[in-house]
Write a protein that holds these residues in place. Structure first.
Motif, PDB file in Angstrom:
ATOM      1  N   PRO A  53      85.772 -57.078 -56.717  1.00 47.41           N
ATOM      2  CA  PRO A  53      87.015 -57.216 -57.486  1.00 47.41           C
ATOM      3  C   PRO A  53      87.624 -55.872 -57.879  1.00 47.41           C
ATOM      4  O   PRO A  53      88.844 -55.700 -57.824  1.00 47.41           O
ATOM      5  N   ARG A  54      86.784 -54.905 -58.263  1.00 45.98           N
ATOM      6  CA  ARG A  54      87.305 -53.591 -58.628  1.00 45.98           C
ATOM      7  C   ARG A  54      87.925 -52.908 -57.409  1.00 45.98           C
ATOM      8  O   ARG A  54      88.995 -52.293 -57.494  1.00 45.98           O
ATOM      9  N   ALA A  55      87.252 -53.014 -56.265  1.00 42.20           N
ATOM     10  CA  ALA A  55      87.770 -52.386 -55.050  1.00 42.20           C
ATOM     11  C   ALA A  55      89.102 -52.998 -54.655  1.00 42.20           C
ATOM     12  O   ALA A  55      90.037 -52.285 -54.256  1.00 42.20           O
ATOM     13  N   VAL A  56      89.219 -54.317 -54.741  1.00 42.40           N
ATOM     14  CA  VAL A  56      90.475 -54.992 -54.397  1.00 42.40           C
ATOM     15  C   VAL A  56      91.585 -54.569 -55.351  1.00 42.40           C
ATOM     16  O   VAL A  56      92.715 -54.291 -54.934  1.00 42.40           O
ATOM     17  N   LYS A  57      91.270 -54.488 -56.633  1.00 35.10           N
ATOM     18  CA  LYS A  57      92.269 -54.072 -57.613  1.00 35.10           C
ATOM     19  C   LYS A  57      92.713 -52.638 -57.351  1.00 35.10           C
ATOM     20  O   LYS A  57      93.914 -52.321 -57.437  1.00 35.10           O
ATOM     21  N   LEU A  58      91.772 -51.774 -57.011  1.00 37.78           N
ATOM     22  CA  LEU A  58      92.109 -50.393 -56.692  1.00 37.78           C
ATOM     23  C   LEU A  58      93.023 -50.338 -55.466  1.00 37.78           C
ATOM     24  O   LEU A  58      94.008 -49.591 -55.441  1.00 37.78           O
ATOM     25  N   ARG A  59      92.692 -51.130 -54.451  1.00 36.74           N
ATOM     26  CA  ARG A  59      93.548 -51.177 -53.250  1.00 36.74           C
ATOM     27  C   ARG A  59      94.963 -51.627 -53.606  1.00 36.74           C
ATOM     28  O   ARG A  59      95.942 -51.057 -53.131  1.00 36.74           O
ATOM     29  N   ALA A  71      95.876 -44.950 -61.688  1.00 37.76           N
ATOM     30  CA  ALA A  71      94.981 -46.037 -61.287  1.00 37.76           C
ATOM     31  C   ALA A  71      93.693 -45.987 -62.108  1.00 37.76           C
ATOM     32  O   ALA A  71      93.145 -47.030 -62.495  1.00 37.76           O
ATOM     33  N   ALA A  72      93.212 -44.794 -62.400  1.00 42.16           N
ATOM     34  CA  ALA A  72      91.998 -44.656 -63.197  1.00 42.16           C
ATOM     35  C   ALA A  72      92.197 -45.211 -64.604  1.00 42.16           C
ATOM     36  O   ALA A  72      91.300 -45.839 -65.172  1.00 42.16           O
ATOM     37  N   VAL A  73      93.380 -44.982 -65.177  1.00 43.15           N
ATOM     38  CA  VAL A  73      93.660 -45.506 -66.518  1.00 43.15           C
ATOM     39  C   VAL A  73      93.684 -47.029 -66.497  1.00 43.15           C
ATOM     40  O   VAL A  73      93.150 -47.686 -67.393  1.00 43.15           O
ATOM     41  N   VAL A  74      94.305 -47.602 -65.466  1.00 47.09           N
ATOM     42  CA  VAL A  74      94.388 -49.060 -65.372  1.00 47.09           C
ATOM     43  C   VAL A  74      93.001 -49.664 -65.206  1.00 47.09           C
ATOM     44  O   VAL A  74      92.683 -50.707 -65.789  1.00 47.09           O
ATOM     45  N   LEU A  75      92.150 -49.004 -64.426  1.00 47.20           N
ATOM     46  CA  LEU A  75      90.821 -49.537 -64.152  1.00 47.20           C
ATOM     47  C   LEU A  75      89.864 -49.355 -65.325  1.00 47.20           C
ATOM     48  O   LEU A  75      89.069 -50.257 -65.627  1.00 47.20           O
ATOM     49  N   ASP A  76      89.939 -48.209 -65.989  1.00 45.93           N
ATOM     50  CA  ASP A  76      88.895 -47.878 -66.962  1.00 45.93           C
ATOM     51  C   ASP A  76      89.406 -47.543 -68.358  1.00 45.93           C
ATOM     52  O   ASP A  76      88.593 -47.364 -69.277  1.00 45.93           O
ATOM     53  N   GLY A  77      90.716 -47.413 -68.516  1.00 44.46           N
ATOM     54  CA  GLY A  77      91.246 -47.032 -69.817  1.00 44.46           C
ATOM     55  C   GLY A  77      91.387 -48.207 -70.763  1.00 44.46           C
ATOM     56  O   GLY A  77      91.175 -49.366 -70.383  1.00 44.46           O
ATOM     57  N   PRO A  78      91.774 -47.931 -72.000  1.00 39.80           N
ATOM     58  CA  PRO A  78      92.035 -49.009 -72.965  1.00 39.80           C
ATOM     59  C   PRO A  78      93.144 -49.922 -72.448  1.00 39.80           C
ATOM     60  O   PRO A  78      94.032 -49.481 -71.711  1.00 39.80           O
ATOM     61  N   GLU A  79      93.100 -51.170 -72.852  1.00 41.10           N
ATOM     62  CA  GLU A  79      94.076 -52.140 -72.346  1.00 41.10           C
ATOM     63  C   GLU A  79      95.508 -51.708 -72.654  1.00 41.10           C
ATOM     64  O   GLU A  79      96.397 -51.834 -71.810  1.00 41.10           O
ATOM     65  N   GLY A  80      95.734 -51.185 -73.863  1.00 35.06           N
ATOM     66  CA  GLY A  80      97.079 -50.755 -74.225  1.00 35.06           C
ATOM     67  C   GLY A  80      97.581 -49.634 -73.336  1.00 35.06           C
ATOM     68  O   GLY A  80      98.731 -49.645 -72.891  1.00 35.06           O
ATOM     69  N   ALA A  81      96.706 -48.655 -73.060  1.00 39.11           N
ATOM     70  CA  ALA A  81      97.093 -47.542 -72.199  1.00 39.11           C
ATOM     71  C   ALA A  81      97.348 -48.014 -70.778  1.00 39.11           C
ATOM     72  O   ALA A  81      98.283 -47.543 -70.110  1.00 39.11           O
ATOM     73  N   ALA A  82      96.520 -48.947 -70.308  1.00 42.94           N
ATOM     74  CA  ALA A  82      96.697 -49.485 -68.956  1.00 42.94           C
ATOM     75  C   ALA A  82      98.050 -50.163 -68.810  1.00 42.94           C
ATOM     76  O   ALA A  82      98.763 -49.976 -67.820  1.00 42.94           O
ATOM     77  N   VAL A  85     100.876 -47.633 -68.659  1.00 43.91           N
ATOM     78  CA  VAL A  85     100.963 -47.009 -67.338  1.00 43.91           C
ATOM     79  C   VAL A  85     101.666 -47.939 -66.357  1.00 43.91           C
ATOM     80  O   VAL A  85     102.528 -47.517 -65.577  1.00 43.91           O
ATOM     81  N   LEU A  86     101.317 -49.209 -66.381  1.00 45.50           N
ATOM     82  CA  LEU A  86     101.924 -50.171 -65.459  1.00 45.50           C
ATOM     83  C   LEU A  86     103.413 -50.350 -65.741  1.00 45.50           C
ATOM     84  O   LEU A  86     104.225 -50.434 -64.821  1.00 45.50           O
ATOM     85  N   ARG A  87     103.781 -50.401 -67.022  1.00 45.51           N
ATOM     86  CA  ARG A  87     105.196 -50.549 -67.358  1.00 45.51           C
ATOM     87  C   ARG A  87     105.997 -49.327 -66.901  1.00 45.51           C
ATOM     88  O   ARG A  87     107.102 -49.460 -66.373  1.00 45.51           O
ATOM     89  N   ALA A  88     105.440 -48.126 -67.103  1.00 43.71           N
ATOM     90  CA  ALA A  88     106.134 -46.900 -66.681  1.00 43.71           C
ATOM     91  C   ALA A  88     106.300 -46.864 -65.166  1.00 43.71           C
ATOM     92  O   ALA A  88     107.352 -46.476 -64.651  1.00 43.71           O
ATOM     93  N   HIS A  89     105.258 -47.290 -64.456  1.00 40.81           N
ATOM     94  CA  HIS A  89     105.346 -47.295 -63.003  1.00 40.81           C
ATOM     95  C   HIS A  89     106.364 -48.329 -62.524  1.00 40.81           C
ATOM     96  O   HIS A  89     107.118 -48.084 -61.570  1.00 40.81           O
ATOM     97  N   LEU A  90     106.404 -49.468 -63.172  1.00 45.40           N
ATOM     98  CA  LEU A  90     107.373 -50.499 -62.807  1.00 45.40           C
ATOM     99  C   LEU A  90     108.793 -49.976 -62.979  1.00 45.40           C
ATOM    100  O   LEU A  90     109.663 -50.208 -62.126  1.00 45.40           O
TER     101      LEU A  90
END
Length: 253
Positions: A53-59, A71-82, A85-90
């Protein structure tokens, strides 16, 4: 890792998660996806089935264009920070898509047979390696396959000489790549020409071996000429073959 968990070779794990073995080695080196076990003698990597699951999410994150640090923040960071990051990228991808759409719509609005004033040319001198690098960076963004068949213009690279700059632009409606070169000399303009992506790559292969290249653009109909000493390459607008030979040779298409 649970000692009873199934261990998979890198090849088997790669096929399961949709990543190449080379990508798995890269993510191991980056610390984003460590193998469950590495043989101390052979160095062979083995992955646990539970890591899929982690590998698929990373892909998926990388396919969406997220940089490794995000990607590292999304995978391992706090939920709020993740989520930040996703909102900024969007938002970045939305802006890029809007810019690409504006470029494409502008090109599609142009009259098919529109001609520019042939009496005014634009000329610029740039480094050969610099020109080649610019083309190689933007050309992969040009459309291929069905998108190119539907809109042939998207399979081209736009060369624009304006405001003292040389600009290379390519888009497939979803990605937009732009490189701006500051020439050593510039006169005339503004001028723009669409060059088939394959032709642009051929020009880059030639330019990288030149110290400097003079770019002369008369517009979409007459195309562009690149010259280094007595050696010259010409490319007509909207596709066609590159002509090799001394200045004065004719363009074929």
């Amino acid at each position: 890792m649970d000692d009873t968990e199934q261990l998979l070779t890198i090849g088997v794990f790669a096929r399961r998660v949709g990543l190449a073995p080379s990508a798995l080695r890269f993510y191991d080196d980056c610390g984003l996806l460590r193998p469950a076990r590495v043989d101390a003698v052979t160095g062979y990597r083995r992955y646990g089935a539970g890591q899929a699951p982690r590998a698929v999410k990373l892909r998926q994150l990388r396919a969406a264009g997220l940089p490794l640090v995000d990607a590292a923040v999304v995978l391992d960071g706090p939920e709020g920070a993740a989520r930040d990051v996703l909102r900024a990228h969007l938002e970045r991808t939305r802006r890029t898509a809007d810019e690409a759409r504006a470029v494409v719509e502008g090109l599609l609005r142009e009259e098919p047979g529109a001609r520019e004033d042939r009496g005014i040319r634009a000329r610029a001198r740039v480094g050969g390696a610099e020109l080649a690098s610019a083309v190689r960076q933007v050309a992969p963004a040009a459309a291929t396959g069905a998108a190119r068949e539907e809109f042939p213009v998207l399979g081209c690279v736009l060369l624009e000489l304006a405001d003292g700059e040389v600009r290379w632009v390519a888009t497939d409606r979803y990605r937009l790549a732009v490189r701006v070169l500051r020439p050593d000399g510039f006169e005339g303009g503004p001028r723009r020409v669409l060059i088939a992506a394959e032709t642009a790559r051929s020009l880059a292969e030639w330019a990288v071996r030149q110290v400097t290249v003079d770019i002369e653009c008369a517009g979409e109909v007459e195309g562009v000429r690149l010259r280094s000493g007595a050696d010259c390459r010409r490319a007509p607008g909207r596709g066609g073959a590159v002509v090799r030979g001394p200045v004065g040779s004719r363009t074929t298409g």
